[in-house]
Design a protein around this motif. Structure first.
Motif, mmCIF file in Angstrom:
data_model
loop_
_atom_site.group_PDB
_atom_site.id
_atom_site.type_symbol
_atom_site.label_atom_id
_atom_site.label_comp_id
_atom_site.label_asym_id
_atom_site.label_seq_id
_atom_site.Cartn_x
_atom_site.Cartn_y
_atom_site.Cartn_z
ATOM 1 N N TYR A 539 15.477 63.362 -11.682
ATOM 2 C CA TYR A 539 17.240 63.424 -12.419
ATOM 3 C C TYR A 539 17.246 61.994 -12.184
ATOM 4 O O TYR A 539 18.325 61.907 -13.036
ATOM 5 C CB TYR A 539 17.306 64.570 -11.498
ATOM 6 C CG TYR A 539 19.333 64.658 -11.765
ATOM 7 C CD1 TYR A 539 20.079 65.405 -11.794
ATOM 8 C CD2 TYR A 539 19.745 63.693 -11.607
ATOM 9 C CE1 TYR A 539 21.557 65.639 -12.532
ATOM 10 C CE2 TYR A 539 21.494 63.298 -10.998
ATOM 11 C CZ TYR A 539 21.433 64.533 -11.987
ATOM 12 O OH TYR A 539 24.088 64.593 -12.392
ATOM 13 N N ASN A 542 16.336 60.060 -15.146
ATOM 14 C CA ASN A 542 16.384 60.364 -16.462
ATOM 15 C C ASN A 542 17.529 59.884 -17.162
ATOM 16 O O ASN A 542 18.084 59.850 -17.881
ATOM 17 C CB ASN A 542 16.692 62.375 -16.497
ATOM 18 C CG ASN A 542 15.138 62.845 -16.020
ATOM 19 O OD1 ASN A 542 14.782 61.445 -17.466
ATOM 20 N ND2 ASN A 542 15.197 63.552 -16.210
ATOM 21 N N SER A 546 18.909 57.799 -19.266
ATOM 22 C CA SER A 546 19.990 58.187 -20.055
ATOM 23 C C SER A 546 21.064 56.702 -20.392
ATOM 24 O O SER A 546 21.798 56.844 -21.611
ATOM 25 C CB SER A 546 20.335 59.778 -20.182
ATOM 26 O OG SER A 546 19.608 60.935 -20.097
ATOM 27 N N ASP A 572 10.351 64.936 -18.068
ATOM 28 C CA ASP A 572 10.165 66.358 -18.610
ATOM 29 C C ASP A 572 10.882 65.904 -20.121
ATOM 30 O O ASP A 572 10.945 65.782 -20.471
ATOM 31 C CB ASP A 572 11.031 66.952 -18.005
ATOM 32 C CG ASP A 572 12.539 65.786 -17.289
ATOM 33 O OD1 ASP A 572 12.857 65.243 -17.889
ATOM 34 O OD2 ASP A 572 13.252 66.758 -16.777
ATOM 35 N N ILE A 574 14.375 66.235 -20.649
ATOM 36 C CA ILE A 574 15.507 65.213 -20.891
ATOM 37 C C ILE A 574 14.998 63.723 -21.198
ATOM 38 O O ILE A 574 14.625 62.877 -22.258
ATOM 39 C CB ILE A 574 15.989 65.518 -19.685
ATOM 40 C CG1 ILE A 574 16.697 66.892 -20.043
ATOM 41 C CG2 ILE A 574 16.378 64.092 -19.404
ATOM 42 C CD1 ILE A 574 17.301 66.877 -18.406
ATOM 43 N N SER A 575 13.718 63.723 -20.366
ATOM 44 C CA SER A 575 12.886 61.785 -20.964
ATOM 45 C C SER A 575 12.653 62.059 -21.871
ATOM 46 O O SER A 575 12.870 60.792 -22.087
ATOM 47 C CB SER A 575 11.806 62.255 -19.165
ATOM 48 O OG SER A 575 12.019 62.704 -18.191
ATOM 49 N N ASN A 577 13.481 63.218 -24.207
ATOM 50 C CA ASN A 577 14.107 63.519 -25.549
ATOM 51 C C ASN A 577 14.777 62.644 -25.679
ATOM 52 O O ASN A 577 15.461 61.539 -26.727
ATOM 53 C CB ASN A 577 15.431 64.627 -24.897
ATOM 54 C CG ASN A 577 14.835 66.412 -25.453
ATOM 55 O OD1 ASN A 577 13.526 65.880 -26.634
ATOM 56 N ND2 ASN A 577 15.682 67.092 -25.208
ATOM 57 N N ALA A 578 15.200 62.164 -24.572
ATOM 58 C CA ALA A 578 15.728 60.462 -24.446
ATOM 59 C C ALA A 578 15.093 59.355 -25.461
ATOM 60 O O ALA A 578 15.698 58.333 -25.218
ATOM 61 C CB ALA A 578 16.499 59.688 -22.975
ATOM 62 N N SER A 610 15.279 67.532 -28.914
ATOM 63 C CA SER A 610 14.159 67.276 -29.345
ATOM 64 C C SER A 610 13.483 67.192 -30.968
ATOM 65 O O SER A 610 13.509 65.881 -31.490
ATOM 66 C CB SER A 610 12.848 67.130 -28.863
ATOM 67 O OG SER A 610 12.972 67.690 -27.547
#
Length: 626
Positions: A539, A542, A546, A572, A574-575, A577-578, A610
């Motif tokens: 968290y 990320n 972000s 993960d 989120i990572s 995607n960023a 993604s």
């Protein structure tokens, strides 16, 4: 057996020593082994062994008071056993006064007690039933010093009094001294001593006593085995309990229902739900009918194992076993449904209890409210809490905190604060869980000022020191309210207030920084985590990635992503995607596609964001996709 005196004692001395030697060697050996297993009990388990114990008791003997002599001569007969028992119980707990008082009460009774040893048995048994082990011990010492006959019934009565109060040290001491007075322990003595060890949570000593019975040529009965199994159950030693049950079948000592229930409970405490079910199912095969204790223990085992379906099946099958479920069984199944997020089943079971003329209690309602909380049914949680007084039930902190959490998850900050305000009217003191749920609800509703008021005003007003959970809730509320300055100040206040920061504290603060575009502050907070002895997690990493990406710092975002494995943080979805979005910002569509492929290779499942980020990177570079 009466005491030897004079020439008789001298002629029987060799017999006494020979008869005791085998027991002395074994008992001291078994106790020595138990002391290795429990070294902290060395000083309290067994007193100094004195071969001339009788001589020492004789020295303690005091002259008979003249008043008692006059009473004895005037009466000419002994008092009633109930009168003696009442006088002894009225002496109080003081040991010195008790010894003198017992001597005054029983000295006139020496004659009747010598003629009829059952009179002493009545008094000792009465003291055992009254749970007065000290008084029983003093009476037995008086009998020894007065050279009265001491038999197995007398000693067993005292051991039983020790067993009822869990005085395992005294029980073991008396068990040893029984051979000094030529009264070898029998199976009743052993079972009482094992029971005392069980209540004192001394399962090792209980097993030593059980094994020692075979050496002492005393055949254990079902009661002895049951007491040993109960000791293992209380000590959470399910393997030992199961082994004793297995041994009973092999020595033709048929275990009864109590033994099976104790083993099932031991398996339940040890998290062995499958073994508990097998034992329950096997009971009819050995001509044993399960009872409420058997089934409820198996249901509790399923609860701990997260097997709510099996627990529900057991409850439904109880009438077929000719066992009527009670409130304990229902509560265990409702708790199962709560842990399995089955709020509909929990609610149906609560209704079924009332239809079955079983009165639901506070535990029933609390578990059902918790199930509704996990299912996001805040309206039902409020309804159940408000209906408890109608059932003459007083809500407790658990039911109220579950309702507050349900309101928090439903973003109902008004109801959360209303419930919090009603707790004093129920004579309940809110705990930190109640306040943190209310503060979080306020943050979700944009009412960070009310959350801060709870932390700064209400909690100190009831002398409650805010902990890390409360601080984290307020920091999260600041993030939702775009108050990143306040989040930073509160994070610093935690250190000044000696409240340990954790991953949630830093993550909530960094989330507030990221929401407000403070990427430099996000990075500095991430780098300060090791100094606070807090390890960054997904968290916090990320949030930093972000924050950098949103402010056009795509190179820093990619650097952070690449360093995550170095600090043992697994990226993960989120990572990734960023990272893909960062490559898009840098017009590196090839790297964006490579990152997308790495995501799949690392078994991270892409989501809609993604795919959208990868497609946008290709479209921006004019690369066709399909």
């Amino acid at each position: 057996m009466a005491f030897f005196s004079g020439a008789a004692a001298g002629s029987a001395a060799d017999h006494i020593v020979t008869g005791r030697s085998r027991w002395d060697n074994f008992y001291k050996f078994s106790l020595a082994r138990s002391m290795v297993l429990a070294p902290s009990l060395r000083s309290s388990c067994v007193g100094v062994y004195t071969p001339d114990w009788l001589a020492q008791e004789e020295k303690k003997k005091k002259p008979v008071p003249l008043r008692c002599q006059r009473v004895a001569r005037a009466s000419g007969h002994g008092q009633d056993a109930q009168d003696q028992l009442g006088l002894i119980l009225a002496l109080g707990p003081d040991p010195e006064r008790m010894s003198e008082g017992i001597s005054e009460v029983l000295t006139p009774e020496l004659g009747p007690w010598r003629k009829n040893s059952k009179l002493a048995t009545l008094v000792l048994s009465g003291l055992a039933k009254s749970c007065s082990p000290c008084s029983a011990e003093k009476v037995l010492s008086f009998m020894v010093s007065s050279r009265l006959e001491v038999n197995i019934f007398h000693t067993n009565a005292v051991v039983n009094s020790y067993s009822k109060r869990g005085k395992w040290q005294l029980a073991l001491n008396l068990l040893e001294k029984m051979f000094d007075i030529l009264v070898p322990p029998d199976k009743i003595s052993y079972s009482a001593a094992i029971g005392a060890c069980s209540k004192g949570c001394q399962w090792q000593l209980a097993l030593h006593l059980l094994n020692g019975m075979h050496v002492a040529r005393v055949v254990p009965d079902v009661i002895c085995y049951s007491a040993a199994i109960s000791a293992c159950e209380r000590g959470s030693q399910w393997q030992q309990a199961l082994g004793i049950l297995y041994d009973m079948f092999h020595i033709s000592a048929a275990p009864d229902r109590i033994c099976h229930n104790a083993v099932i409970s031991a398996c339940e405490k040890g998290g062995q739900w499958l073994l508990a079910l097998k034992l329950l199912i096997s009971m009819p095969e050995v001509s044993l009918v399960p009872d409420q204790i058997s089934v409820s223990a198996a249901i509790s085992a399923c609860e701990k194992g997260g097997q709510w379906q099996l627990a529900l099946t057991l409850l439904q099958d109880m009438p077929g076993m000719r066992v009527m479920p009670d409130s304990i069984c229902y509560n265990a199944v409702i708790s199962n449904c709560e842990k399995g997020s089955q709020w509909q089943l929990a609610l149906n079971l609560l209704i079924t209890m009332s239809e079955s003329q079983l009165l639901p209690n506070v535990i029933s309602y609390s578990a059902t409210i918790s199930a509704c909380e996990k299912g996001g049914e805040w309206q039902l949680a409020l309804h159940l809490l408000s209906s408890m007084p109608e059932k003459r039930l007083r809500p407790d902190v658990i039911s109220c905190s579950a309702t507050l959490s349900a309101c928090q998850k439903g973003c109902q900050w008004q109801w959360a604060l209303a419930c919090l305000a009603d707790l004093p009217q129920l004579a309940l003191m809110p705990d930190e869980t109640c306040y943190s749920a209310s503060i979080t609800a306020c943050g979700q509703g944009g009412q960070w000022q009310l959350g801060l008021h709870c932390l700064r005003r209400e909690m100190p007003a009831i002398r409650m020191v805010p902990g890390v959970v409360s601080f984290n809730a307020v920091i999260s509320a600041y993030g939702d309210g775009h108050q990143w300055h306040q989040a930073l100040n509160l994070l610093s206040t935690m250190s000044e207030s000696r409240v340990s920061q954790n991953e949630v504290s830093f993550g909530a603060a960094m989330g507030a920084f990221e929401t407000n575009g403070e990427w430099q502050l996000t990075l500095s907070t991430l780098s300060s985590m090791p100094r606070a002895r807090v390890r960054p997690n997904q968290y916090s990493c990320n949030a930093a990635v972000s924050a950098c990406r949103k402010q056009g710092q795509w190179q820093l975002a990619l650097t952070l992503l690449n360093t995550m494995p170095d600090i043992k943080v697994i990226p993960d979805v989120i990572s990734y995607n960023a990272a893909i979005s960062a490559y898009q910002q840098g017009s590196h569509w090839q790297l964006a596609l490579n990152c997308f492929e790495d995501m799949i290779e690392n078994l991270v499942r892409p989501d809609e964001a993604s795919y959208n980020a990868a497609i946008s990177a290709c479209e921006q570079a004019g690369v066709p996709h399909g």
